[in-house]
Enzyme design. Structure first.
Site, mmCIF file in Angstrom:
data_model
loop_
_atom_site.group_PDB
_atom_site.id
_atom_site.type_symbol
_atom_site.label_atom_id
_atom_site.label_comp_id
_atom_site.label_asym_id
_atom_site.label_seq_id
_atom_site.Cartn_x
_atom_site.Cartn_y
_atom_site.Cartn_z
ATOM 1 N N CYS A 148 85.117 27.054 -56.942
ATOM 2 C CA CYS A 148 85.863 26.934 -55.664
ATOM 3 C C CYS A 148 85.998 28.274 -54.935
ATOM 4 O O CYS A 148 86.467 28.316 -53.799
ATOM 5 C CB CYS A 148 87.249 26.363 -55.914
ATOM 6 S SG CYS A 148 87.229 24.829 -56.819
ATOM 7 N N HIS A 188 94.970 28.257 -53.529
ATOM 8 C CA HIS A 188 93.949 27.251 -53.835
ATOM 9 C C HIS A 188 94.674 26.008 -54.360
ATOM 10 O O HIS A 188 95.559 26.118 -55.217
ATOM 11 C CB HIS A 188 92.961 27.777 -54.883
ATOM 12 C CG HIS A 188 92.031 26.717 -55.361
ATOM 13 N ND1 HIS A 188 91.130 26.108 -54.522
ATOM 14 C CD2 HIS A 188 91.903 26.102 -56.564
ATOM 15 C CE1 HIS A 188 90.469 25.183 -55.189
ATOM 16 N NE2 HIS A 188 90.922 25.152 -56.438
ATOM 17 N N GLU A 226 79.776 23.659 -54.884
ATOM 18 C CA GLU A 226 79.557 23.516 -56.320
ATOM 19 C C GLU A 226 79.126 22.077 -56.608
ATOM 20 O O GLU A 226 79.118 21.645 -57.749
ATOM 21 C CB GLU A 226 80.795 23.917 -57.112
ATOM 22 C CG GLU A 226 82.055 23.155 -56.779
ATOM 23 C CD GLU A 226 83.229 23.597 -57.647
ATOM 24 O OE1 GLU A 226 84.154 24.191 -57.077
ATOM 25 O OE2 GLU A 226 83.226 23.357 -58.859
HETATM 26 N N1 CAA Z 1 106.898 10.949 -62.974
HETATM 27 C C1 CAA Z 1 106.872 12.206 -62.458
HETATM 28 N N2 CAA Z 1 106.089 13.203 -62.967
HETATM 29 C C2 CAA Z 1 105.291 12.914 -64.012
HETATM 30 C C3 CAA Z 1 105.265 11.617 -64.599
HETATM 31 C C4 CAA Z 1 106.120 10.603 -64.021
HETATM 32 N N3 CAA Z 1 106.135 9.362 -64.501
HETATM 33 N N4 CAA Z 1 104.400 11.642 -65.611
HETATM 34 C C5 CAA Z 1 103.880 12.893 -65.682
HETATM 35 N N5 CAA Z 1 104.423 13.648 -64.715
HETATM 36 C C6 CAA Z 1 104.147 15.060 -64.399
HETATM 37 C C7 CAA Z 1 104.044 15.932 -65.639
HETATM 38 O O1 CAA Z 1 105.323 16.352 -66.094
HETATM 39 C C8 CAA Z 1 103.207 17.080 -65.088
HETATM 40 O O2 CAA Z 1 104.029 17.953 -64.327
HETATM 41 P P1 CAA Z 1 104.046 19.534 -64.662
HETATM 42 O O3 CAA Z 1 102.624 19.998 -64.543
HETATM 43 O O4 CAA Z 1 104.919 20.092 -63.604
HETATM 44 O O5 CAA Z 1 104.553 19.660 -66.041
HETATM 45 C C9 CAA Z 1 102.266 16.389 -64.106
HETATM 46 O O6 CAA Z 1 102.846 15.116 -63.817
HETATM 47 C C10 CAA Z 1 100.859 16.165 -64.651
HETATM 48 O O7 CAA Z 1 100.952 15.412 -65.815
HETATM 49 P P2 CAA Z 1 100.319 15.925 -67.192
HETATM 50 O O8 CAA Z 1 100.849 17.261 -67.566
HETATM 51 O O9 CAA Z 1 100.450 14.817 -68.180
HETATM 52 O O10 CAA Z 1 98.829 16.234 -66.817
HETATM 53 P P3 CAA Z 1 97.468 15.473 -67.090
HETATM 54 O O11 CAA Z 1 97.178 15.556 -68.544
HETATM 55 O O12 CAA Z 1 97.411 14.164 -66.439
HETATM 56 O O13 CAA Z 1 96.467 16.453 -66.294
HETATM 57 C C11 CAA Z 1 95.595 17.968 -64.708
HETATM 58 C C12 CAA Z 1 96.783 17.070 -65.078
HETATM 59 C C13 CAA Z 1 95.387 19.023 -65.804
HETATM 60 C C14 CAA Z 1 95.870 18.663 -63.400
HETATM 61 C C15 CAA Z 1 94.337 17.044 -64.609
HETATM 62 O O14 CAA Z 1 94.500 16.195 -63.506
HETATM 63 C C16 CAA Z 1 93.046 17.811 -64.451
HETATM 64 O O15 CAA Z 1 92.420 18.186 -65.428
HETATM 65 N N6 CAA Z 1 92.625 18.067 -63.179
HETATM 66 C C17 CAA Z 1 91.381 18.785 -62.888
HETATM 67 C C18 CAA Z 1 91.483 20.290 -63.182
HETATM 68 C C19 CAA Z 1 92.432 21.023 -62.267
HETATM 69 O O16 CAA Z 1 92.705 20.599 -61.156
HETATM 70 N N7 CAA Z 1 92.927 22.179 -62.728
HETATM 71 C C20 CAA Z 1 93.806 23.027 -61.912
HETATM 72 C C21 CAA Z 1 93.561 24.504 -62.120
HETATM 73 S S1 CAA Z 1 91.819 24.903 -62.062
HETATM 74 C C22 CAA Z 1 91.435 24.938 -60.400
HETATM 75 O O17 CAA Z 1 92.295 24.984 -59.576
HETATM 76 C C23 CAA Z 1 89.983 24.878 -59.979
HETATM 77 C C24 CAA Z 1 89.680 23.536 -59.434
HETATM 78 O O18 CAA Z 1 89.780 23.308 -58.230
HETATM 79 C C25 CAA Z 1 89.239 22.467 -60.359
#
Ligand code: CAA
Length: 407
Positions: free
Chosen positions: A114, A243, A82
Protein backbone atom coordinates in the site's frame (compact mmCIF):
# COMPACT_ATOMS: atom_id res chain seq x y z
CA UNK A 1 12.24 24.01 -1.15
CA UNK A 2 11.00 24.08 -4.76
CA UNK A 3 7.37 25.08 -5.24
CA UNK A 4 6.30 21.66 -6.48
CA UNK A 5 3.35 19.60 -5.31
CA UNK A 6 -0.13 18.41 -6.12
CA UNK A 7 -2.51 20.55 -8.16
CA UNK A 8 -5.59 18.35 -8.14
CA UNK A 9 -6.96 14.92 -7.27
CA UNK A 10 -9.58 12.54 -8.73
CA UNK A 11 -11.04 9.22 -7.67
CA UNK A 12 -12.78 6.31 -9.34
CA UNK A 13 -15.00 4.06 -7.24
CA UNK A 14 -16.74 0.99 -8.71
CA UNK A 15 -20.47 1.07 -9.28
CA UNK A 16 -21.39 -1.73 -6.81
CA UNK A 17 -21.27 -2.03 -3.05
CA UNK A 18 -22.08 -4.69 -0.48
CA UNK A 19 -23.45 -3.80 2.93
CA UNK A 20 -21.63 -5.11 6.00
CA UNK A 21 -25.04 -5.95 7.47
CA UNK A 22 -25.65 -8.42 4.62
CA UNK A 23 -22.12 -9.85 4.84
CA UNK A 24 -22.38 -10.30 8.62
CA UNK A 25 -25.74 -12.07 8.27
CA UNK A 26 -24.33 -14.41 5.61
CA UNK A 27 -21.25 -15.21 7.70
CA UNK A 28 -23.23 -15.57 10.92
CA UNK A 29 -21.17 -12.86 12.64
CA UNK A 30 -22.67 -10.14 14.90
CA UNK A 31 -22.87 -7.07 12.65
CA UNK A 32 -21.27 -4.91 15.40
CA UNK A 33 -18.01 -6.74 14.86
CA UNK A 34 -17.87 -5.16 11.39
CA UNK A 35 -19.60 -1.83 12.05
CA UNK A 36 -18.08 -1.10 15.48
CA UNK A 37 -15.11 -3.49 15.81
CA UNK A 38 -13.75 -2.64 12.34
CA UNK A 39 -15.76 0.57 11.94
CA UNK A 40 -16.95 0.00 8.35
CA UNK A 41 -20.44 0.17 6.81
CA UNK A 42 -20.20 -0.91 3.19
CA UNK A 43 -17.49 -2.00 0.77
CA UNK A 44 -16.94 -1.42 -2.94
CA UNK A 45 -17.34 -4.44 -5.20
CA UNK A 46 -15.81 -4.27 -8.64
CA UNK A 47 -17.93 -5.57 -11.54
CA UNK A 48 -16.27 -8.00 -13.95
CA UNK A 49 -16.04 -5.33 -16.65
CA UNK A 50 -13.64 -3.28 -14.53
CA UNK A 51 -10.12 -3.99 -13.31
CA UNK A 52 -7.12 -2.05 -12.01
CA UNK A 53 -6.45 -0.71 -15.53
CA UNK A 54 -9.94 0.72 -16.09
CA UNK A 55 -10.13 2.19 -12.57
CA UNK A 56 -6.73 3.88 -13.07
CA UNK A 57 -7.68 5.20 -16.51
CA UNK A 58 -11.12 6.37 -15.32
CA UNK A 59 -9.62 8.30 -12.38
CA UNK A 60 -6.87 9.84 -14.52
CA UNK A 61 -9.29 10.72 -17.33
CA UNK A 62 -11.44 12.69 -14.86
CA UNK A 63 -8.32 14.45 -13.56
CA UNK A 64 -7.03 15.46 -17.00
CA UNK A 65 -10.51 16.55 -17.99
CA UNK A 66 -11.26 18.75 -15.01
CA UNK A 67 -7.82 20.38 -14.97
CA UNK A 68 -7.73 20.86 -18.76
CA UNK A 69 -4.40 19.04 -18.94
CA UNK A 70 -3.12 17.99 -22.35
CA UNK A 71 -1.79 14.39 -22.20
CA UNK A 72 1.37 15.65 -23.99
CA UNK A 73 2.26 17.76 -20.93
CA UNK A 74 2.75 14.61 -18.85
CA UNK A 75 6.48 13.95 -18.48
CA UNK A 76 6.22 11.11 -16.00
CA UNK A 77 3.36 8.74 -15.28
CA UNK A 78 3.67 6.34 -12.36
CA UNK A 79 0.98 3.78 -11.65
CA UNK A 80 1.15 2.06 -8.33
CA UNK A 81 -0.69 -1.18 -7.62
CA UNK A 82 -0.36 -4.40 -5.69
CA UNK A 83 -3.14 -6.03 -7.72
CA UNK A 84 -1.71 -5.64 -11.22
CA UNK A 85 -2.93 -7.60 -14.24
CA UNK A 86 0.37 -8.95 -15.59
CA UNK A 87 3.75 -9.99 -14.15
CA UNK A 88 5.60 -8.08 -16.85
CA UNK A 89 3.50 -5.59 -18.82
CA UNK A 90 2.69 -2.69 -16.49
CA UNK A 91 -0.80 -1.35 -15.81
CA UNK A 92 0.82 1.99 -16.65
CA UNK A 93 1.28 1.00 -20.33
CA UNK A 94 -2.39 0.11 -20.74
CA UNK A 95 -3.33 3.44 -19.12
CA UNK A 96 -0.91 5.31 -21.38
CA UNK A 97 -2.67 3.81 -24.40
CA UNK A 98 -6.18 4.56 -23.15
CA UNK A 99 -5.35 8.16 -22.22
CA UNK A 100 -3.18 8.75 -25.30
CA UNK A 101 -0.20 9.91 -23.26
CA UNK A 102 2.71 10.80 -25.60
CA UNK A 103 5.81 8.70 -26.17
CA UNK A 104 8.21 11.23 -24.58
CA UNK A 105 6.95 10.34 -21.14
CA UNK A 106 8.53 8.07 -18.52
CA UNK A 107 5.83 5.48 -17.83
CA UNK A 108 6.18 2.76 -15.22
CA UNK A 109 4.47 0.67 -12.58
CA UNK A 110 5.63 0.62 -8.98
CA UNK A 111 4.94 -1.89 -6.23
CA UNK A 112 5.46 -1.73 -2.53
CA UNK A 113 2.15 -2.97 -1.12
CA UNK A 114 0.00 0.00 0.00
CA UNK A 115 3.04 2.31 0.23
CA UNK A 116 3.83 2.23 -3.53
CA UNK A 117 1.68 5.24 -4.43
CA UNK A 118 3.37 7.44 -1.87
CA UNK A 119 6.78 6.35 -3.16
CA UNK A 120 5.61 7.37 -6.67
CA UNK A 121 4.30 10.72 -5.44
CA UNK A 122 7.45 11.64 -3.51
CA UNK A 123 9.64 10.57 -6.42
CA UNK A 124 7.57 12.66 -8.86
CA UNK A 125 7.76 15.75 -6.63
CA UNK A 126 11.53 15.31 -6.28
CA UNK A 127 11.95 14.77 -10.01
CA UNK A 128 10.05 17.91 -11.01
CA UNK A 129 11.84 19.89 -8.27
CA UNK A 130 15.20 19.08 -9.85
CA UNK A 131 14.23 20.56 -13.21
CA UNK A 132 13.77 24.29 -12.64
CA UNK A 133 12.98 25.18 -16.28
CA UNK A 134 10.41 22.43 -16.73
CA UNK A 135 6.78 23.21 -17.38
CA UNK A 136 6.02 19.52 -17.56
CA UNK A 137 3.78 17.58 -15.22
CA UNK A 138 3.61 14.18 -13.56
CA UNK A 139 0.61 11.92 -13.19
CA UNK A 140 0.63 9.64 -10.16
CA UNK A 141 -2.04 6.94 -10.07
CA UNK A 142 -2.89 4.41 -7.39
CA UNK A 143 -5.23 1.56 -8.31
CA UNK A 144 -6.17 -1.56 -6.41
CA UNK A 145 -8.66 -4.29 -5.74
CA UNK A 146 -8.33 -5.35 -2.10
CA UNK A 147 -9.53 -8.93 -2.21
CA UNK A 148 -9.13 -11.50 0.55
CA UNK A 149 -10.10 -15.16 0.76
CA UNK A 150 -13.84 -15.87 0.55
CA UNK A 151 -15.18 -16.19 4.14
CA UNK A 152 -11.75 -15.23 5.56
CA UNK A 153 -11.15 -12.79 8.43
CA UNK A 154 -9.94 -10.20 5.93
CA UNK A 155 -13.14 -10.44 3.82
CA UNK A 156 -14.95 -7.53 5.59
CA UNK A 157 -11.94 -5.27 4.87
CA UNK A 158 -12.13 -5.61 1.08
CA UNK A 159 -12.67 -2.69 -1.30
CA UNK A 160 -11.59 -1.27 -4.67
CA UNK A 161 -10.80 2.10 -6.17
CA UNK A 162 -8.26 4.33 -7.86
CA UNK A 163 -6.85 7.79 -7.23
CA UNK A 164 -5.06 10.12 -9.63
CA UNK A 165 -2.88 13.07 -8.61
CA UNK A 166 -1.51 15.82 -10.85
CA UNK A 167 1.98 16.97 -9.78
CA UNK A 168 3.44 20.21 -11.09
CA UNK A 169 5.30 23.44 -10.36
CA UNK A 170 3.19 26.15 -8.75
CA UNK A 171 0.70 23.56 -7.46
CA UNK A 172 -2.84 24.67 -6.71
CA UNK A 173 -3.62 22.19 -3.89
CA UNK A 174 -0.60 21.45 -1.66
CA UNK A 175 3.18 21.27 -1.50
CA UNK A 176 5.33 18.72 0.34
CA UNK A 177 8.84 19.52 1.57
CA UNK A 178 10.07 15.97 1.02
CA UNK A 179 13.36 16.62 2.87
CA UNK A 180 11.40 16.60 6.13
CA UNK A 181 9.56 13.30 5.57
CA UNK A 182 9.87 10.61 8.22
CA UNK A 183 10.44 7.12 6.83
CA UNK A 184 10.49 3.61 8.24
CA UNK A 185 11.07 0.31 6.47
CA UNK A 186 11.84 -3.20 7.62
CA UNK A 187 11.69 -6.75 6.24
CA UNK A 188 8.62 -8.39 7.85
CA UNK A 189 6.02 -11.00 6.86
CA UNK A 190 2.75 -9.37 7.88
CA UNK A 191 0.83 -9.46 4.58
CA UNK A 192 2.15 -10.85 1.32
CA UNK A 193 0.95 -12.47 -1.89
CA UNK A 194 3.38 -15.01 -3.34
CA UNK A 195 3.43 -15.29 -7.15
CA UNK A 196 0.49 -17.36 -8.33
CA UNK A 197 -1.72 -16.61 -5.31
CA UNK A 198 -4.89 -14.69 -6.13
CA UNK A 199 -5.39 -13.51 -2.55
CA UNK A 200 -2.87 -12.46 0.09
CA UNK A 201 -1.59 -14.41 3.06
CA UNK A 202 -2.14 -12.29 6.15
CA UNK A 203 -0.91 -12.52 9.70
CA UNK A 204 -3.69 -10.13 10.79
CA UNK A 205 -2.77 -9.29 14.38
CA UNK A 206 0.93 -9.11 13.54
CA UNK A 207 0.16 -6.78 10.60
CA UNK A 208 -1.40 -4.32 13.05
CA UNK A 209 1.69 -4.56 15.25
CA UNK A 210 4.00 -3.93 12.25
CA UNK A 211 1.86 -0.95 11.17
CA UNK A 212 2.06 0.64 14.64
CA UNK A 213 5.82 0.03 14.91
CA UNK A 214 6.27 1.70 11.51
CA UNK A 215 4.10 4.63 12.63
CA UNK A 216 6.22 5.19 15.73
CA UNK A 217 9.43 4.92 13.70
CA UNK A 218 8.29 7.27 10.92
CA UNK A 219 6.85 9.79 13.43
CA UNK A 220 10.14 9.80 15.36
CA UNK A 221 12.06 10.41 12.13
CA UNK A 222 9.68 13.21 11.07
CA UNK A 223 9.97 14.87 14.49
CA UNK A 224 13.74 14.74 14.30
CA UNK A 225 13.81 16.11 10.70
CA UNK A 226 11.57 18.97 11.80
CA UNK A 227 13.95 19.70 14.69
CA UNK A 228 11.09 19.59 17.22
CA UNK A 229 12.30 19.99 20.78
CA UNK A 230 9.63 21.40 23.09
CA UNK A 231 6.84 21.17 20.52
CA UNK A 232 5.35 17.91 19.32
CA UNK A 233 3.59 16.88 16.11
CA UNK A 234 0.19 17.86 17.50
CA UNK A 235 1.41 21.46 17.90
CA UNK A 236 2.13 21.79 14.20
CA UNK A 237 -0.46 19.58 12.45
CA UNK A 238 -4.13 20.52 11.87
CA UNK A 239 -5.30 17.16 10.50
CA UNK A 240 -3.86 13.65 10.26
CA UNK A 241 -4.70 10.98 7.71
CA UNK A 242 -3.51 7.45 8.45
CA UNK A 243 -3.38 4.49 6.10
CA UNK A 244 -6.81 2.90 6.56
CA UNK A 245 -7.43 -0.76 5.76
CA UNK A 246 -10.60 -0.24 7.87
CA UNK A 247 -11.63 2.82 9.84
CA UNK A 248 -10.89 1.45 13.32
CA UNK A 249 -7.23 1.21 12.29
CA UNK A 250 -7.10 5.02 12.20
CA UNK A 251 -8.25 5.04 15.83
CA UNK A 252 -5.59 2.53 16.86
CA UNK A 253 -2.95 4.56 14.99
CA UNK A 254 -4.05 7.84 16.55
CA UNK A 255 -3.99 6.36 20.05
CA UNK A 256 -0.46 5.12 19.39
CA UNK A 257 0.66 8.58 18.18
CA UNK A 258 -0.91 10.35 21.17
CA UNK A 259 0.93 7.95 23.52
CA UNK A 260 4.24 8.61 21.75
CA UNK A 261 3.83 12.41 21.65
CA UNK A 262 2.54 12.81 25.20
CA UNK A 263 4.71 10.25 27.01
CA UNK A 264 5.06 12.47 30.07
CA UNK A 265 1.33 12.91 30.70
CA UNK A 266 -0.79 10.59 32.82
CA UNK A 267 -3.15 8.18 31.07
CA UNK A 268 -6.39 10.13 31.73
CA UNK A 269 -4.89 13.32 30.22
CA UNK A 270 -3.74 11.29 27.22
CA UNK A 271 -7.23 9.80 26.87
CA UNK A 272 -8.77 13.30 26.87
CA UNK A 273 -6.27 14.51 24.23
CA UNK A 274 -6.95 11.41 22.16
CA UNK A 275 -10.72 11.92 22.16
CA UNK A 276 -10.60 15.62 21.32
CA UNK A 277 -7.89 15.39 18.70
CA UNK A 278 -9.41 12.31 17.06
CA UNK A 279 -12.71 14.11 16.63
CA UNK A 280 -11.13 17.26 15.15
CA UNK A 281 -8.08 15.96 13.29
CA UNK A 282 -8.87 12.42 12.13
CA UNK A 283 -12.62 11.71 12.06
CA UNK A 284 -13.36 14.16 9.18
CA UNK A 285 -11.29 11.94 6.85
CA UNK A 286 -13.05 8.62 7.53
CA UNK A 287 -16.07 8.57 5.22
CA UNK A 288 -14.25 6.94 2.30
CA UNK A 289 -12.88 3.97 4.19
CA UNK A 290 -16.22 3.39 5.94
CA UNK A 291 -18.09 3.21 2.66
CA UNK A 292 -15.51 1.95 0.17
CA UNK A 293 -13.20 -0.18 2.35
CA UNK A 294 -9.50 -0.72 1.77
CA UNK A 295 -8.16 0.56 -1.56
CA UNK A 296 -4.56 -0.29 -0.63
CA UNK A 297 -2.26 2.18 -2.48
CA UNK A 298 -4.89 4.94 -2.71
CA UNK A 299 -6.06 4.64 0.90
CA UNK A 300 -4.54 7.82 2.37
CA UNK A 301 -5.49 9.84 -0.72
CA UNK A 302 -9.12 8.72 -0.45
CA UNK A 303 -8.80 9.91 3.18
CA UNK A 304 -7.66 13.27 1.81
CA UNK A 305 -10.70 13.47 -0.48
CA UNK A 306 -13.01 12.55 2.42
CA UNK A 307 -11.43 15.30 4.50
CA UNK A 308 -11.95 17.87 1.74
CA UNK A 309 -15.57 16.83 1.21
CA UNK A 310 -16.21 17.16 4.95
CA UNK A 311 -14.15 20.21 5.92
CA UNK A 312 -14.35 22.14 2.61
CA UNK A 313 -12.65 25.59 2.79
CA UNK A 314 -11.65 25.04 6.44
CA UNK A 315 -8.72 23.03 5.07
CA UNK A 316 -7.26 26.08 3.28
CA UNK A 317 -3.78 27.04 4.52
CA UNK A 318 -3.69 24.07 6.92
CA UNK A 319 -1.07 21.40 7.53
CA UNK A 320 -2.18 17.82 6.97
CA UNK A 321 0.01 15.00 8.27
CA UNK A 322 -0.21 11.88 6.12
CA UNK A 323 1.00 8.48 7.32
CA UNK A 324 1.26 6.00 4.48
CA UNK A 325 1.95 2.33 5.32
CA UNK A 326 2.64 -0.66 3.10
CA UNK A 327 3.06 -4.18 4.40
CA UNK A 328 6.37 -5.83 3.96
CA UNK A 329 7.02 -3.11 5.19
CA UNK A 330 7.60 0.52 4.16
CA UNK A 331 6.11 3.71 5.55
CA UNK A 332 6.39 7.47 5.18
CA UNK A 333 4.97 10.29 7.30
CA UNK A 334 4.83 13.59 5.41
CA UNK A 335 3.15 16.97 5.66
CA UNK A 336 0.90 18.55 3.02
CA UNK A 337 1.02 22.34 3.21
CA UNK A 338 -2.36 23.27 1.77
CA UNK A 339 -2.60 26.39 -0.41
CA UNK A 340 -4.73 29.32 0.82
CA UNK A 341 -7.34 29.07 -1.94
CA UNK A 342 -8.55 25.65 -3.04
CA UNK A 343 -12.19 26.50 -3.80
CA UNK A 344 -12.02 25.23 -7.39
CA UNK A 345 -10.62 21.89 -6.24
CA UNK A 346 -13.35 21.46 -3.64
CA UNK A 347 -16.08 22.41 -6.10
CA UNK A 348 -15.29 19.54 -8.48
CA UNK A 349 -14.19 16.77 -6.10
CA UNK A 350 -17.15 14.57 -7.08
CA UNK A 351 -16.36 11.96 -4.43
CA UNK A 352 -19.73 12.02 -2.64
CA UNK A 353 -21.47 12.09 -6.03
CA UNK A 354 -19.65 8.87 -6.92
CA UNK A 355 -20.59 7.25 -3.61
CA UNK A 356 -24.22 8.26 -4.07
CA UNK A 357 -24.48 6.81 -7.59
CA UNK A 358 -23.57 3.29 -6.47
CA UNK A 359 -25.91 0.31 -6.54
CA UNK A 360 -26.26 -2.05 -3.60
CA UNK A 361 -25.82 -5.71 -4.53
CA UNK A 362 -27.06 -8.82 -2.74
CA UNK A 363 -24.81 -11.39 -1.10
CA UNK A 364 -25.68 -13.82 -3.94
CA UNK A 365 -24.61 -11.28 -6.55
CA UNK A 366 -21.36 -10.68 -4.61
CA UNK A 367 -20.73 -14.45 -4.45
CA UNK A 368 -21.29 -14.71 -8.21
CA UNK A 369 -18.90 -11.83 -8.99
CA UNK A 370 -16.28 -13.22 -6.60
CA UNK A 371 -16.41 -16.66 -8.24
CA UNK A 372 -15.93 -15.19 -11.73
CA UNK A 373 -12.91 -13.03 -10.94
CA UNK A 374 -9.65 -14.04 -12.62
CA UNK A 375 -11.43 -16.11 -15.26
CA UNK A 376 -10.14 -15.63 -18.83
CA UNK A 377 -13.40 -14.90 -20.62
CA UNK A 378 -14.81 -12.27 -22.91
CA UNK A 379 -17.18 -10.20 -20.81
CA UNK A 380 -18.53 -7.85 -23.42
CA UNK A 381 -22.08 -8.80 -22.61
CA UNK A 382 -25.23 -6.75 -23.28
CA UNK A 383 -25.07 -5.74 -19.58
CA UNK A 384 -21.76 -3.97 -20.25
CA UNK A 385 -22.77 -2.59 -23.63
CA UNK A 386 -25.82 -0.90 -22.11
CA UNK A 387 -23.97 0.29 -19.02
CA UNK A 388 -24.02 4.09 -18.58
CA UNK A 389 -22.16 5.97 -15.87
CA UNK A 390 -20.82 9.54 -15.81
CA UNK A 391 -17.65 8.41 -14.04
CA UNK A 392 -16.76 5.43 -16.25
CA UNK A 393 -15.25 6.03 -19.67
CA UNK A 394 -13.25 2.82 -20.09
CA UNK A 395 -14.37 -0.77 -19.56
CA UNK A 396 -12.63 -4.12 -19.70
CA UNK A 397 -13.85 -6.22 -22.60
CA UNK A 398 -12.07 -9.49 -21.87
CA UNK A 399 -8.94 -11.43 -22.85
CA UNK A 400 -8.15 -12.61 -26.36
CA UNK A 401 -4.88 -14.31 -27.38
CA UNK A 402 -3.58 -13.55 -23.86
CA UNK A 403 -4.08 -9.83 -24.52
CA UNK A 404 -6.40 -7.73 -22.36
CA UNK A 405 -8.91 -5.74 -24.40
CA UNK A 406 -10.46 -2.43 -23.38
CA UNK A 407 -12.93 -0.03 -24.91
N1 CAA B 1 -19.08 -6.04 18.74
C1 CAA B 1 -18.17 -5.03 18.69
N2 CAA B 1 -16.84 -5.24 18.44
C2 CAA B 1 -16.43 -6.50 18.21
C3 CAA B 1 -17.33 -7.60 18.24
C4 CAA B 1 -18.72 -7.32 18.51
N3 CAA B 1 -19.63 -8.29 18.54
N4 CAA B 1 -16.64 -8.71 17.99
C5 CAA B 1 -15.34 -8.36 17.80
N5 CAA B 1 -15.23 -7.03 17.93
C6 CAA B 1 -14.02 -6.20 17.79
C7 CAA B 1 -12.80 -6.81 18.46
O1 CAA B 1 -12.76 -6.52 19.85
C8 CAA B 1 -11.69 -6.12 17.68
O2 CAA B 1 -11.51 -4.80 18.17
P1 CAA B 1 -10.04 -4.31 18.63
O3 CAA B 1 -9.15 -4.50 17.43
O4 CAA B 1 -10.25 -2.88 18.96
O5 CAA B 1 -9.64 -5.18 19.75
C9 CAA B 1 -12.28 -5.99 16.28
O6 CAA B 1 -13.69 -6.16 16.41
C10 CAA B 1 -11.75 -7.04 15.29
O7 CAA B 1 -12.03 -8.30 15.80
P2 CAA B 1 -10.88 -9.39 16.02
O8 CAA B 1 -9.80 -8.86 16.89
O9 CAA B 1 -11.54 -10.66 16.41
O10 CAA B 1 -10.19 -9.47 14.61
P3 CAA B 1 -10.24 -10.53 13.45
O11 CAA B 1 -9.56 -11.77 13.92
O12 CAA B 1 -11.57 -10.66 12.85
O13 CAA B 1 -9.30 -9.78 12.38
C11 CAA B 1 -8.22 -8.09 11.13
C12 CAA B 1 -9.31 -8.40 12.17
C13 CAA B 1 -6.85 -8.54 11.67
C14 CAA B 1 -8.18 -6.61 10.86
C15 CAA B 1 -8.58 -8.90 9.84
O14 CAA B 1 -9.75 -8.36 9.30
C16 CAA B 1 -7.49 -8.87 8.79
O15 CAA B 1 -6.60 -9.70 8.80
N6 CAA B 1 -7.55 -7.87 7.86
C17 CAA B 1 -6.57 -7.74 6.78
C18 CAA B 1 -5.21 -7.22 7.28
C19 CAA B 1 -5.25 -5.80 7.78
O16 CAA B 1 -6.11 -5.01 7.40
N7 CAA B 1 -4.28 -5.44 8.63
C20 CAA B 1 -4.16 -4.07 9.14
C21 CAA B 1 -2.73 -3.62 9.29
S1 CAA B 1 -1.76 -4.00 7.84
C22 CAA B 1 -2.16 -2.78 6.71
O17 CAA B 1 -2.73 -1.79 7.06
C23 CAA B 1 -1.81 -2.99 5.26
C24 CAA B 1 -3.04 -3.30 4.49
O18 CAA B 1 -3.69 -2.40 3.96
C25 CAA B 1 -3.48 -4.71 4.37
Amino acid sequence: MADVGVSDIAIHIPIYYLSHHDLAAARNIPVEKYTVGLGNKTMAIIPNWEDTVTMAANAAWQLLNKTGTDPDEIQQMVVSTESGVDYSKPVASYVQGLLKIGTQCRVYEIKHACYGGTAGLINSIDRLSQNSSSTKKALVIMTDIARYGFESLGEPTQGAGAIALLVERGPKFFTVDTSRNGVFSKNVFDFWRPSGHSVPIVDGKYSIECYLTALEGAAQHLRSNLGLKKENLFDILDYIIYHMPYSKMAEKAHKCLVEAEYKDLDSSSRERIFEESFKNMVAPGLRGVREVGNIYTGSVYMGLMSLLEEERERVEGKKIGVFSYGSGCGAEFFICDVKPNIKNIIKRLDFIKQLDRRKKISIDHYTHIYSKQDKDVIFFSPEVQNFKDNFTRFVFKGIKDHKRQYI
